[in-house]
Design an enzyme around this catalytic site. Sequence first.
Site, mmCIF file in Angstrom:
data_model
loop_
_atom_site.group_PDB
_atom_site.id
_atom_site.type_symbol
_atom_site.label_atom_id
_atom_site.label_comp_id
_atom_site.label_asym_id
_atom_site.label_seq_id
_atom_site.Cartn_x
_atom_site.Cartn_y
_atom_site.Cartn_z
ATOM 1 N N ARG A 43 0.813 -1.216 0.000
ATOM 2 C CA ARG A 43 0.000 0.000 0.000
ATOM 3 C C ARG A 43 0.850 1.271 0.000
ATOM 4 O O ARG A 43 0.331 2.360 -0.221
ATOM 5 C CB ARG A 43 -0.954 -0.001 1.201
ATOM 6 C CG ARG A 43 -2.171 -0.883 0.973
ATOM 7 C CD ARG A 43 -3.272 -0.604 1.946
ATOM 8 N NE ARG A 43 -2.989 -1.140 3.272
ATOM 9 C CZ ARG A 43 -3.685 -0.848 4.354
ATOM 10 N NH1 ARG A 43 -4.684 0.007 4.291
ATOM 11 N NH2 ARG A 43 -3.386 -1.403 5.518
ATOM 12 N N TYR A 48 7.350 -9.991 3.363
ATOM 13 C CA TYR A 48 6.542 -8.776 3.243
ATOM 14 C C TYR A 48 6.578 -8.229 1.815
ATOM 15 O O TYR A 48 7.648 -7.960 1.263
ATOM 16 C CB TYR A 48 7.015 -7.701 4.218
ATOM 17 C CG TYR A 48 6.725 -7.981 5.679
ATOM 18 C CD1 TYR A 48 5.900 -9.038 6.070
ATOM 19 C CD2 TYR A 48 7.270 -7.185 6.676
ATOM 20 C CE1 TYR A 48 5.638 -9.292 7.409
ATOM 21 C CE2 TYR A 48 7.014 -7.424 8.025
ATOM 22 C CZ TYR A 48 6.204 -8.482 8.386
ATOM 23 O OH TYR A 48 5.951 -8.724 9.720
ATOM 24 N N GLY A 68 -5.174 -4.584 14.342
ATOM 25 C CA GLY A 68 -5.358 -4.497 12.897
ATOM 26 C C GLY A 68 -6.136 -3.280 12.441
ATOM 27 O O GLY A 68 -6.543 -3.191 11.283
ATOM 28 N N ARG A 91 -6.439 -3.671 6.611
ATOM 29 C CA ARG A 91 -6.069 -5.014 7.074
ATOM 30 C C ARG A 91 -7.255 -5.978 6.948
ATOM 31 O O ARG A 91 -7.072 -7.175 6.749
ATOM 32 C CB ARG A 91 -5.621 -4.959 8.544
ATOM 33 C CG ARG A 91 -4.274 -4.285 8.772
ATOM 34 C CD ARG A 91 -3.120 -5.195 8.400
ATOM 35 N NE ARG A 91 -1.845 -4.505 8.462
ATOM 36 C CZ ARG A 91 -1.066 -4.445 9.520
ATOM 37 N NH1 ARG A 91 -1.444 -5.038 10.643
ATOM 38 N NH2 ARG A 91 0.076 -3.808 9.481
ATOM 39 N N TYR A 142 -7.240 -11.517 9.496
ATOM 40 C CA TYR A 142 -7.595 -10.450 10.434
ATOM 41 C C TYR A 142 -9.069 -10.493 10.809
ATOM 42 O O TYR A 142 -9.434 -10.210 11.956
ATOM 43 C CB TYR A 142 -7.201 -9.079 9.862
ATOM 44 C CG TYR A 142 -5.745 -8.785 10.101
ATOM 45 C CD1 TYR A 142 -5.337 -8.173 11.277
ATOM 46 C CD2 TYR A 142 -4.766 -9.164 9.186
ATOM 47 C CE1 TYR A 142 -3.996 -7.932 11.527
ATOM 48 C CE2 TYR A 142 -3.423 -8.932 9.422
ATOM 49 C CZ TYR A 142 -3.043 -8.317 10.599
ATOM 50 O OH TYR A 142 -1.708 -8.092 10.855
ATOM 51 N N GLN A 145 -0.861 8.649 8.499
ATOM 52 C CA GLN A 145 -1.237 7.739 9.583
ATOM 53 C C GLN A 145 -0.076 7.534 10.555
ATOM 54 O O GLN A 145 -0.260 7.553 11.776
ATOM 55 C CB GLN A 145 -1.673 6.398 8.988
ATOM 56 C CG GLN A 145 -2.228 5.420 10.008
ATOM 57 C CD GLN A 145 -2.462 4.051 9.373
ATOM 58 O OE1 GLN A 145 -1.528 3.301 9.136
ATOM 59 N NE2 GLN A 145 -3.713 3.754 9.078
ATOM 60 N N GLN A 147 0.462 10.652 12.741
ATOM 61 C CA GLN A 147 -0.581 10.720 13.771
ATOM 62 C C GLN A 147 -0.261 9.766 14.918
ATOM 63 O O GLN A 147 -0.314 10.143 16.095
ATOM 64 C CB GLN A 147 -1.941 10.357 13.158
ATOM 65 C CG GLN A 147 -3.062 10.302 14.193
ATOM 66 C CD GLN A 147 -4.301 9.571 13.682
ATOM 67 O OE1 GLN A 147 -4.184 8.528 13.032
ATOM 68 N NE2 GLN A 147 -5.468 10.094 13.970
ATOM 69 N N ASN A 148 0.105 8.542 14.584
ATOM 70 C CA ASN A 148 0.371 7.541 15.620
ATOM 71 C C ASN A 148 1.625 7.868 16.425
ATOM 72 O O ASN A 148 1.670 7.637 17.640
ATOM 73 C CB ASN A 148 0.480 6.150 14.998
ATOM 74 C CG ASN A 148 -0.851 5.645 14.471
ATOM 75 O OD1 ASN A 148 -1.898 6.230 14.755
ATOM 76 N ND2 ASN A 148 -0.824 4.580 13.698
#
Length: 327
Positions: free
Chosen positions: A18, A45, A198, A218, A228, A290, A293-294
């Site tokens: 992504r 991955y 997730g 996810r 998930y 994202q 923000q986290n």
Amino acid sequence: MSQARPATVLGAMEMGRRMDVTSSSASVRAFLQRGHTEIDTAFVYANGQSETILGDLGLGLGRSGCKVKIATKAAPMFGKTLKPADVRFQLETSLKRLQCPRVDLFYLHFPDHGTPIEETLQACHQLHQEGKFVELGLSNYVSWEVAEICTLCKKNGWIMPTVYQGMYNAITRQVETELFPCLRHFGLRFYAFNPLAGGLLTGRYKYQDKDGKNPESRFFGNPFSQLYMDRYWKEEHFNGIALVEKALKTTYGPTAPSMISAAVRWMYHHSQLKGTQGDAVILGMSSLEQLEQNLALVEEGPLEPAVVDAFDQAWNLVAHECPNYFR
């Protein structure tokens, strides 16, 4: 209550999937600029693209003086096993993709029940002797297997595992009962993946969403979506989240933190992770926005006791159907 804030590790699973090269590069820069240093990837991955992108960033991974630490993993999937030849092939391929002489941390991604563990551990020891990794890690192993592995390594003089990566969040706490005491006994630190279940703990989903069309995440539109869904998409999980959201509104009023803020703060301040023992939280992302923000949420303070109690009530609601931390 956590003892000292756990470290933060950047999860690179979405790089090459992504996230393209540009957004991946920007995310790594943003992560490092906040003073964090560890990045987590794996052989599987994005079919190897995650490692390739990281290798192309010119970070000097695995070299003397490099402040960035890199972890990768070998897995018994996609036609590979944890037999010695496959472990060697995966690690050496990872080193080529990452453009580094060695990784700081090399995990066995999950058990290969068709290969005697002694063979795998001896192969890992040989690769360590060759200077191809610094620390050995385990992921998705049940506690008795961890004890067996540590005992075998000690008995044979092989490199001992020092890190365990496992699934842990406010509504997925199976690791606390038996695995954590095992890890403390053998001196392994714990790195938590899925800290937001997730994405369920962002509060953006409703149970009924499973029946509609949804943007990729996810839970929807990717090869691991069913995994998930099976882990977390249960009605009781949504009921538990509603309990926490209610407690946030009641406790904080109009200035209530978001659900995602509460979930991140629980991990860093109210879980059983101990920064003093080297524990860490792995933060993944699907965009730079994202991640930023986290990373900001990581720096926020503890929650009010009423919200922590609500998380405990939510856990009690779902504990009976908690997904296993092992495979």
